[in-house]
Structure formats: structure tokens, C-alpha cells
Write an enzyme that holds these catalytic residues in place. Structure first.
Site, PDB file in Angstrom:
ATOM      1  N   ASP A  71       3.911 -28.029  13.657  1.00 24.41           N
ATOM      2  CA  ASP A  71       4.456 -27.058  14.611  1.00 24.41           C
ATOM      3  C   ASP A  71       5.841 -26.588  14.182  1.00 24.41           C
ATOM      4  OD1 ASP A  71       5.608 -29.522  15.121  1.00 24.41           O
ATOM      5  OD2 ASP A  71       4.571 -29.800  17.033  1.00 24.41           O
ATOM      6  N   ASN A 141       3.615 -37.628  27.278  1.00 24.85           N
ATOM      7  CA  ASN A 141       2.534 -37.092  28.117  1.00 24.85           C
ATOM      8  C   ASN A 141       1.203 -37.006  27.360  1.00 24.85           C
ATOM      9  OD1 ASN A 141       2.921 -34.965  26.401  1.00 24.85           O
ATOM     10  ND2 ASN A 141       3.560 -33.479  27.944  1.00 24.85           N
ATOM     11  N   HIS A 143       0.728 -35.548  24.378  1.00 28.23           N
ATOM     12  CA  HIS A 143       0.514 -34.371  23.515  1.00 28.23           C
ATOM     13  C   HIS A 143       0.462 -34.772  22.045  1.00 28.23           C
ATOM     14  CE1 HIS A 143       5.122 -33.321  23.141  1.00 28.23           C
ATOM     15  NE2 HIS A 143       4.761 -34.064  22.140  1.00 28.23           N
ATOM     16  N   GLU A 148       0.018 -29.484  24.854  1.00 28.94           N
ATOM     17  CA  GLU A 148       0.395 -30.160  26.083  1.00 28.94           C
ATOM     18  C   GLU A 148      -0.849 -30.409  26.957  1.00 28.94           C
ATOM     19  OE1 GLU A 148       3.218 -31.339  25.940  1.00 28.94           O
ATOM     20  OE2 GLU A 148       4.865 -29.907  25.968  1.00 28.94           O
TER      21      GLU A 148
END
Ligand code: PGA
Length: 249
Positions: A71, A141, A143, A148
């Protein structure tokens, strides 16, 4: 049929670095033209330090290895101190020569232009035969990349918005807690695309990752925990420390 994942439980973050770097070095020895997917973040820092050490000691040759980063923050890139391009150069690419290193193109204004850049990144990955070994971090979380929690699985490289949880995590780790400074959007490889890597190593350190790790390994497969999709991959290794392993069965 999926194999049970291999889970290495390390004493601490630094051991995650040496174990992971050794596996990467081994993969490069077996295939000097390896296509390697790489993450950013705090977790891979000791991995990159270890690879730099191995190279300096003459134990690692990456001259045939092509890398693809997972990313990049939107509208960041070469020349921007906050970009993942800069991070990766400081941590690894300025010290160890690779055949080629690519990042998602985070430029573009119009949706069509951004989409075209993303598709070009996907095509570039396909043109070299896909990713042989993908290294992943994991968000608190769940990801992977910047995919997400969501109600659907993401496909290829795409523009993404970071959740408040990720913004807060990144602020603590990289911006002295100042959320205003954290980029809120990025370009990320998609979850289904990550799943096409031939083999995957996920690294995680610290108690704040313990719930995400247990949901990923022992929970149900759901896009609400993007990393849980790795249960459907038949060559995944988790390299985690005792704190991150705390809630595992
Ligand atoms: P971290 O980030 O390594 O900085 O914890 C991991 C991630 O968000 O994927």
C-alpha cells in the site's frame, strides 16, 4: 482443502525479525528471482534490519528479487517524508539492492484515473507471474494491507479510506498521537489479490494485536476481520510474539 497454518511463537518483537528474515532469505536462496510482497509499519522494522545485516555480512543476494509494496498513502510517494516509499527506502531499499521495487501509484485526481493506476499495478504484478511470497502485518482491527473491516471482500488494488481505529493506531505509532497528521486515505492491494500470493507470512507483535490474531486464526471467516480470509489459503505462516498469541486456543 486448507492446511492448518504454521504458527511460530517468538519470545519478542526482535525474534520475529530474525525468524522472518531467515525464512525470506531461505525463499530467495531457493528462488533467486523471487517476487516478494512487502508491508510497512512498526512490525516489519526488525525484519528489514535483519535483512540489511545479512546483506552486509555477504549472506543475502537480492539482485534478482522484485518487490511489490502492499500500500501507499494517497497523494504521497517519492519525495514525501510520510510516504511508504520513503519508509521502505530508509528501512531497506537504500541499503540492500533489489532487481526492482514497486509501489502502488498513489497519484491521480479523477476516479477513472485512480482506477487506471490501480489496474496498472495489478497488471504489473500479473506480468511477473504474481507474488511468490507475501509478508503481511495486521491491524488491531484485523486489516491486512489497508483492507479495513467491511461487509464484502475487496478484489484488486483500490483507493481506500482508513477507519478511525487505524488512524488512531498510526497516530500513536508514528505521529506522537496527533491524528490530524495521519493520512486518512491510501491505495491498497485487495484482500482477494493478497490471497493469490503463493505463500504468505503474517507477522504480529504486542498485546494490541492479540484479539485480531485470535479472530484471524480461530474465528469465523468474515470480511469484518479481513485477515480471517487467510484460513482459506493453504500456505500461511504466522510469526507472532507471546503477547500477540495470548488469546489463541
Ligand atoms: P504495525 O501495522 O506493524 O505498525 O502494527 C500493521 C498494519 O497496520 O498492518
Amino acid at each position: 482443502m486448507n492446511k492448518k497454518p504454521t504458527v511460530y511463537c517468538c519470545k519478542n518483537h526482535s525474534e520475529i525479525g530474525s525468524v522472518t528474515a531467515a525464512l525470506i532469505a531461505d525463499a530467495i536462496k531457493k528462488n533467486p528471482n523471487l517476487v516478494l510482497g512487502l508491508p510497512t509499519g512498526q512490525t516489519p522494522v526488525p525484519v528489514y534490519q535483519e535483512l540489511c545485516k545479512m546483506y552486509k555480512a555477504g549472506e543475502l543476494d537480492c539482485s534478482g528479487v522484485t518487490t511489490f509494496n502492499l500500500d501507499e498513502y494517497f497523494h504521497r510517494g517519492k519525495g514525501d517524508p510520510d510516504s511508504y516509499y520513503t519508509f521502505m527506502h530508509e528501512q531497506l531499499f537504500d541499503h540492500v539492492p533489489f532487481k526492482a521495487s514497486y509501489f502502488p501509484d498513489s497519484s491521480g485526481e479523477l476516479a477513472t484515473e485512480i482506477d487506471k493506476n490501480c489496474k496498472q499495478y495489478d497488471a504489473l504484478i500479473e506480468s511477473v507471474g504474481g507474488i511468490d511470497l507475501q509478508i503481511l502485518g495486521i491491524g488491531s482491527n484485523g486489516h491486512i494491507g489497508f483492507n479495513e473491516p467491511s461487509s464484502t471482500w475487496s478484489e484488486g488494488t483500490a483507493f481506500v479510506k482508513l477507519t478511525p481505529q487505524t488512524v488512531s493506531d498510526n497516530a500513536k505509532k508514528f505521529y506522537n498521537g496527533n491524528e490530524l497528521l495521519v493520512p486518512k486515505t491510501a491505495i491498497s492491494m485487495g484482500t482477494n489479490q493478497i490471497m493469490r500470493a503463493k505463500s504468505i507470512i503474517l507477522i504480529a507483535s504486542g498485546e494490541d494485536k492479540a484479539k485480531a490474531i485470535s479472530d484471524t486464526i480461530d474465528g469465523i471467516v468474515t470480511p469484518r476481520v479481513p485477515a480471517s480470509k487467510l484460513q482459506n489459503h493453504d500456505d500461511v505462516t504466522f510469526i507472532i510474539d507471546e503477547d500477540a498469541a495470548k488469546f489463541l486456543d
